[in-house]
Each structure stands twice: as C-alpha cells, then as structure tokens.
Design a protein around this motif. Structure first.
Motif, PDB file in Angstrom:
ATOM      1  N   ARG A  84       0.852  -1.193   0.000  1.00 18.89           N
ATOM      2  CA  ARG A  84       0.000   0.000   0.000  1.00 18.89           C
ATOM      3  C   ARG A  84       0.887   1.243   0.000  1.00 18.89           C
ATOM      4  O   ARG A  84       1.804   1.363   0.786  1.00 18.89           O
ATOM      5  N   ARG A  85       0.595   2.128  -0.910  1.00 18.66           N
ATOM      6  CA  ARG A  85       1.323   3.399  -0.953  1.00 18.66           C
ATOM      7  C   ARG A  85       0.315   4.534  -1.054  1.00 18.66           C
ATOM      8  O   ARG A  85      -0.862   4.299  -1.332  1.00 18.66           O
ATOM      9  N   GLY A  86       0.749   5.753  -0.826  1.00 15.96           N
ATOM     10  CA  GLY A  86      -0.138   6.900  -0.994  1.00 15.96           C
ATOM     11  C   GLY A  86      -0.257   7.706   0.282  1.00 15.96           C
ATOM     12  O   GLY A  86       0.240   7.309   1.338  1.00 15.96           O
ATOM     13  N   THR A  87      -0.904   8.835   0.163  1.00 18.96           N
ATOM     14  CA  THR A  87      -0.998   9.742   1.302  1.00 18.96           C
ATOM     15  C   THR A  87      -2.045   9.273   2.299  1.00 18.96           C
ATOM     16  O   THR A  87      -1.990   9.629   3.467  1.00 18.96           O
ATOM     17  N   GLY A  88      -3.026   8.498   1.864  1.00 19.42           N
ATOM     18  CA  GLY A  88      -3.887   7.798   2.799  1.00 19.42           C
ATOM     19  C   GLY A  88      -5.090   8.557   3.321  1.00 19.42           C
ATOM     20  O   GLY A  88      -5.677   8.134   4.304  1.00 19.42           O
ATOM     21  N   GLU A  89      -5.504   9.644   2.680  1.00 20.18           N
ATOM     22  CA  GLU A  89      -6.725  10.315   3.129  1.00 20.18           C
ATOM     23  C   GLU A  89      -7.941   9.407   2.929  1.00 20.18           C
ATOM     24  O   GLU A  89      -8.884   9.425   3.710  1.00 20.18           O
ATOM     25  N   ILE A  90      -7.876   8.650   1.848  1.00 17.81           N
ATOM     26  CA  ILE A  90      -8.932   7.668   1.602  1.00 17.81           C
ATOM     27  C   ILE A  90      -8.264   6.300   1.516  1.00 17.81           C
ATOM     28  O   ILE A  90      -7.211   6.168   0.880  1.00 17.81           O
TER      29      ILE A  90
END
Lengths: 432, 274
Positions: A262-268
């Motif tokens: 899992r990658r990303g800024t994670g707001e959603i």
C-alpha cells in the motif's frame, strides 16, 4: 432398490490429536505413554440423505470437516458413531493417479489404477486404448510415469477415473486442478455422469458450482452441520455468514491492511473488493461475457475533491491486461466516512483465468491510496471460449459487392478440408 | 448391490483382481531398469543356492542322512531344503511387512482393505521362493530322489504360504502403530536361522544345556516344524510325523486367526494411522 443412494445418520468422527506421536517403541518405554491425547470431533452428528441421481455438495471453510465427511462416506475412515449406507457401486476420486507406481509404464499403471478404482480386468483391457486416447499421451504410454510431467500424470489419472462409471461418485473438487481446459473436462465428466443417472457427492470451494450444479448441499462448520437443503439456499446462507465475518474483520484493521503493497498519502483507504453478478448478488467469481459489478469499499478520513477511482487487472504472467478509471465520468468530491464505488460491466471482457487486481484512489495532484495486486479475481468460462486475453464486444455487419466472374475462375476451386485445419490444440509438450 | 458393507470388506475373494494386480506391480517394478530384467528372478535364487553349496561343501562338512531312495545323502541338497524353506518365510515377511507403510498415500485416498497390499506383496515375494523350490526339485530329480510323497508338496506349500501371509499381515498392521517392529523382526528372522535345523539336524543339538531344554525349544518354532516336514516329503521321501502335522496345522490356523483378529481390531483404520 430404494431411491436413496447415500444415507448418513448421526455420522460422527473423532480424531485424537497428539502433539507428538509415539510410534517408536523406545519413546513408549523411555517416556511412557504419550500425554493424554486431545480429542476433537472432525464431524459431529451429521445426518443427510442423497437421493439417487442427484448431486450433493458439501461446503465450508478449511478445516470444517468437509474432507472428513467425504472420507467417511467413501469408507476410508470408519465413523466413530453413526452409520452411512451406500446403495450402489461407489467410487471415490480424492486424488488423481493415487497409487501410480513411478517405475511402471503408463500402460501398466492403467491396469493397476483401474483395478484399484474397482474396474474388472476385462473392462480395463477393453478400455485401455480409449484411456490412452483420452489422456492424449500416446507417445509416452510405454515410458515409466516417473518421467511424466505433472500435467500428463494428472491427465492419465483422470482418463482412467472417467472410465470407472460408478453409480455413486464421491469427488473432491481439488482434483480439478490445472488449466481451464482440464477443469472444463472434469465438469463435463460430472455432468455426463449425472445425465446417466449417477449420484454425485462433491466437496467444493467453488460456491457457484455448488449452487448451479448441485441439487442439495450441506454446510459444515467445525464439524457441525449448519444447514442442509436446497443448494442455492445453503450457499446463500453460507455467503452471508462469510461476508459478515469479513466485513467485521476489515472494519477493524483496514488501516493496517496490505502493508508494503500500500502506498499513498492515505486520506482515503480502500478496505476491500466485492464481486457482484448481473443481479447484484455477491459472487465469489465473475463469468466471462456476463454482466457484473466490482465494488470497492473505502473509508475517507478527510474530505477530498477531484477524486478518481481506478482498477487494474493483472493476469498470471503479471501482464496488465486491462484497467478502468472513473476519470471518464468526471472527478468527484468524497466526504468523510465510509462508502463504496461500483464499476459495472455489461459483459465481462477478461478471458477465463485467475487475476490479481490493484485499486487506486488519486487526485490530479497526488496518489491517495494505491493497493498493488492484493485482490484475487477468478473469471470463469461462460459458454464460448474467447481467443486472446480479452473478449472484444462489437457489432458485426456483412454486405455484398460486384465481382468479375474471371476473377472467380482465376482463383480456382477451394481446398479440400483436412483434419489439421481448425482450432486443434498443440500436442502436449514432452516432460523435461 | 451395496458396495461397502461389513461382509464384503472382509472377503479377500472380492479383491482377488486387485491383489493380483498389486502382486504384478511388485514383480514388474522389482527388476525394472535392470539390463537382465526377468532373468534376475531366476539368477538371484540360483546365485544364492550356488553360494551356499560352495561354502558348505568346502568349509562346513557334515554327514547328511541318506536319501529316501537309499542312496548316500548329499549334504548340500539336504541343506538346500532347509535354506529354501527358511528364506520363503524370511523373505516373505521382510518384504511384505513394510507394504502398508509404503501404500499409505493410497490408503488415505481410496478405500481398499489393508490386507490387499500385504497379500499382493506376499504373493510377489513368494514367487522368488517358488523358483528356488523349482531349482531344488530339478536337482532332486537329477540325483534320482523322487517319490510319491512329492504329491503332498503343493499342499504343504500352500499351508506354509498361508502361515507366512498371516504373520506378514499381523506384523505389517502392527508396524504402522509401532514402527520399530520392522527392526526387531529383522533380528528375530536372523535368529531363526540358527534356531532352526538348517545347518545341522535337530538330533545333533544337545537335549539340555544349563537346564534349558534347548532341543525342544528349537523344535517348537514353526519354521523348524516346516523345515522338518519339507525334508520329510522331499528328501527322506517319508510322511511327516502326526505330531509334526498337528503342530503345523495348529501354528497355521492360529496365525490365520490372529491375523484376522489383528485386521479387525487394528487393520481397518490404517487410512488415518499411516
């Protein structure tokens, strides 16, 4: 003859679970008898009846007692309590090629395995050539089976099994391993048996097969019968329980899920994927050429605007076969909270096979959440077999035009059809 | 039409085709991959017999009893009757004993009574001994020692086969639960060689040794009883004594009943025990 092919009454099987088995005498003498064995019931008070000529499915998660139930019916295990009564010649297929001797040739193993499965030597003699044909390994039939590839091994085992012609067949779905073509052969064989009036009892993880092919089903959980009845109802009840359990689990640890993938800024955060058939009912897999939806559930921790959702499909060779994004329908604003997005297809274009699915949530400027190939998708064959990786759906039109007869004459007669023309599959590869 | 019921489970005749196929599998697989193939099943016994003949006619020379036809006896031939009989039992048990463990995977996947693989292997093992008996008979014909008592030979052999098979079934089933049995059996079978009148006749054994009635102990073991009976029929051309026949019948019937009991008690759950 009665109309019941198999009747089980209060069937129970207890196993002794020992942390260590003291089968060596030294251990018995030196360390005494093994510590009091833990007992557990792999099957408890199962009662069911299978009418003659019907198909009966046994479902449940791993370790639920399905295989134990099958083995007790097949006579491999003796029940601890209760009894099972089988009317008719029974054959059990729990593994293909069980009992093959590696040093013997394919032909010799046909005789041995056929007789293990209960064929008379006369039957075997009559059918040996057919078996060899059906397995498609004529070139290797006089070589020892230890030189066979695993595919050839299984094909030979299966070719023998289909000639047994039992009145009651007990079958474990795990035998349907291998390519789609082989799986289809297996299920054709079962359908053929049924059309001849045989009774089939099958253990399966493929819920659609159970709900489509079986008349009745039994759902086992920890050795206990949860439901017995009409296959479709039993499968629905089972799916409902599984989905509830799954939803509860994901709700709790969705944020920790998927680790390094899992990658990303994670707001959603995407919390899961569900597959729905054309009627919007949850299904464990999709069918090529049929309408379906893919549903992504998510949790939004922050309101985000300009959000696009995406799906990517990878096949067994990790080729990115297809993808879809919601960008075509415009960007959306997603409020804080849980929700879901559904992607609907009129006809599933992916060819039958197993896929990994990636999910993506992005905006114009950032990756919010990317989960790389963490979801499994099985696409099953639905009628026609498409060539290639995807099925192209489009309209066909035909029109006629003027033709100079001289051209037709110059072309001469069309060729005679030969056996080689067509879509025959390539001969099987030799074992390495 | 019911396929699995108590009555058919315990009926070896129902499974004769399968037993025969197991025996054929063992026979075919044994010499597979060798250059000489089937020839080995003739050459191995021949070699064994030649080795014993060479060793015992040079090193260990004893005075044999005379032939049944009145001619002076030949020690090597007298010895061979004992050795062939001993190895019929020894080989049979040694080969058949692990057959259940090696058929384990199969027994977990398909229902077959556990005595089926044991019987198959026992039949395969005894064919080698049959070849040995055949060679022995040829030798006896060559020296002219043939008599009417030979007519009883097939019956005695059948009894001996049932005895060997019963012991094999008992040991192979118990071996699944206590695997040292195989090692112990190896030692016991070796011991039997010297506890049986193979190299020397029983009357050369001291009747008592330190208070142990050693001759009676030796004579009481079933392999010794069979050796004496086979020697009577083939070498002495005489009928075995009534006491001998009674003992053989008792041993054989007892072993068969015990095998049946062990199969019923322990032999039906092999699928989950291996």
């Amino acid at each position: 003859m009665t109309d019941v092919a198999v009747r089980a009454e209060n069937l129970s099987k207890r196993f002794r679970l020992q942390r260590e088995r003291r089968t060596a005498m030294k251990e018995r003498f030196v360390r005494g008898k093994a510590p009091k064995a833990q007992e557990f019931w792999a099957l408890r008070d199962a009662s069911f009846e299978v009418p003659r000529g019907s198909m009966f499915g046994i479902i449940g998660h791993n370790g639920s007692g399905k295989s134990t139930a099958l083995k007790v019916v097949a006579g491999i295990y003796r029940p601890t309590a209760g009894f099972v009564h089988v009317n008719g010649r029974m054959s059990a297929l729990l593994e293909l090629g069980a009992g093959f001797h590696p040093e013997l040739t394919g032909r010799e193993n046909i005789a041995l395995n056929g007789s293990i499965l209960g064929m008379s030597s006369k039957q075997i003699e009559q059918q040996t050539e057919e078996i060899i044909d059906f397995a498609g390994i004529a070139d290797f039939i006089d070589s020892p089976v230890k030189t066979y590839s695993s595919g050839m091994y299984v094909r030979l085992g299966f070719a023998i099994a289909v000639k047994v012609d039992p009145e009651v067949l007990v079958i474990d779905e795990v035998i349907a391993v291998g390519d789609e073509d082989f799986q289809r052969k297996c299920f054709d064989f079962i359908a053929d048996l049924r059309s001849r009036g045989s009774t089939v009892i099958i253990v399966s993880h493929a819920l659609s097969i159970v709900s489509e092919m079986c008349d009745q089903a039994m759902w086992l959980d920890h050795g206990e019968v949860q439901e017995v009845g009409v296959a479709r109802d039993v499968v629905d009840a089972y799916l409902k329980r599984v989905n509830e359990a799954e939803a509860a689990k994901i709700g709790l640890n969705s944020t920790q899920h998927f680790g390094l993938s899992r990658r990303g800024t994670g707001e959603i955060l995407v919390t899961g994927i569900e597959y729905l058939d054309g009627d919007g009912r949850p299904t464990p897999f999709l069918v090529n050429g049929e309408a379906c939806s893919i549903r992504m559930t998510y949790i939004a921790r922050k309101e985000m605007s300009d959000v696009v959702f995406g799906l990517n499909f990878f096949n067994g060779s990790n080729i990115n076969v297809a993808g879809a994004t919601s960008a075509e329908q415009g960007h959306e604003t997603v409020p804080v909270g849980a929700g879901m997005v559904e992607f609907t297809l009129d006809a599933m274009p992916l060819s039958p096979g197993n896929y990994s699915v990636s999910t993506a949530v992005v905006t114009r400027t950032r990756f919010i959440d990317l989960v790389d190939r963490q979801f499994d998708l099985t696409v099953r064959n639905g009628g026609t077999i498409p060539n290639g990786l995807v099925r192209l759906s489009g309209g066909w039109r035909r029109a006629e035009a003027e033709l100079d007869p001289a051209v037709l004459e110059a072309l001469g007669e069309p060729a005679e059809p030969t056996a080689e023309v067509g879509f025959a599959s390539a001969p099987p590869a030799a074992a390495s | 039409m019911s396929s699995i019921t108590r009555s058919t489970r315990g009926n070896p005749w129902m499974y004769r085709g399968l037993i025969w196929n197991f025996a054929r599998r063992d026979l075919k697989a044994r010499f597979r991959g060798t250059f000489l193939g089937w020839l080995w099943s003739l050459m191995l016994p021949l070699a064994t017999l030649l080795i014993y003949s060479a060793v015992f006619s040079i090193i260990f020379r004893a005075v044999p009893p005379p032939f049944g036809n009145g001619e002076p006896g030949i020690y090597v031939i007298w010895l061979l009757v004992g050795i062939v009989t001993y190895s019929f039992f020894g080989n049979g048990v040694t080969l058949a004993m692990p057959s259940l463990l090696s058929a384990g995977n199969l027994l977990q996947k398909i229902y077959i009574p556990s005595y089926v693989p044991v019987m198959g292997t026992a039949i395969a093992a005894s064919t080698q001994s049959l070849v040995e008996y055949g060679i022995l008979l040829v030798v006896l014909i060559v020296v002219g020692n043939v008599g009417l008592t030979w007519l009883l030979f097939p019956f005695l052999l059948l009894m001996f086969f049932i005895f060997t098979l019963s012991v094999s079934i008992i040991l192979s089933v118990l071996n699944v639960y206590a695997r040292d049995l195989q090692q112990i059996t190896g030692v016991v079978i070796q011991l039997l060689f010297f506890l049986s009148p193979i190299l020397y006749p029983l009357d050369q054994v001291p009747e008592e040794w330190n208070g142990i009635p050693i001759r009676a102990v030796m004579a009481a073991n079933p392999v010794a009883e069979y050796i004496v009976a086979f020697r009577n029929l083939l070498y002495d051309l005489a009928l075995p004594s009534g006491k001998n026949m009674l003992a053989l019948t008792a041993w054989t019937v007892g072993a068969a009943l015990l095998a049946w009991f062990v199969y019923l008690r322990k032999g039906q759950d092999i699928g989950e025990a291996v």
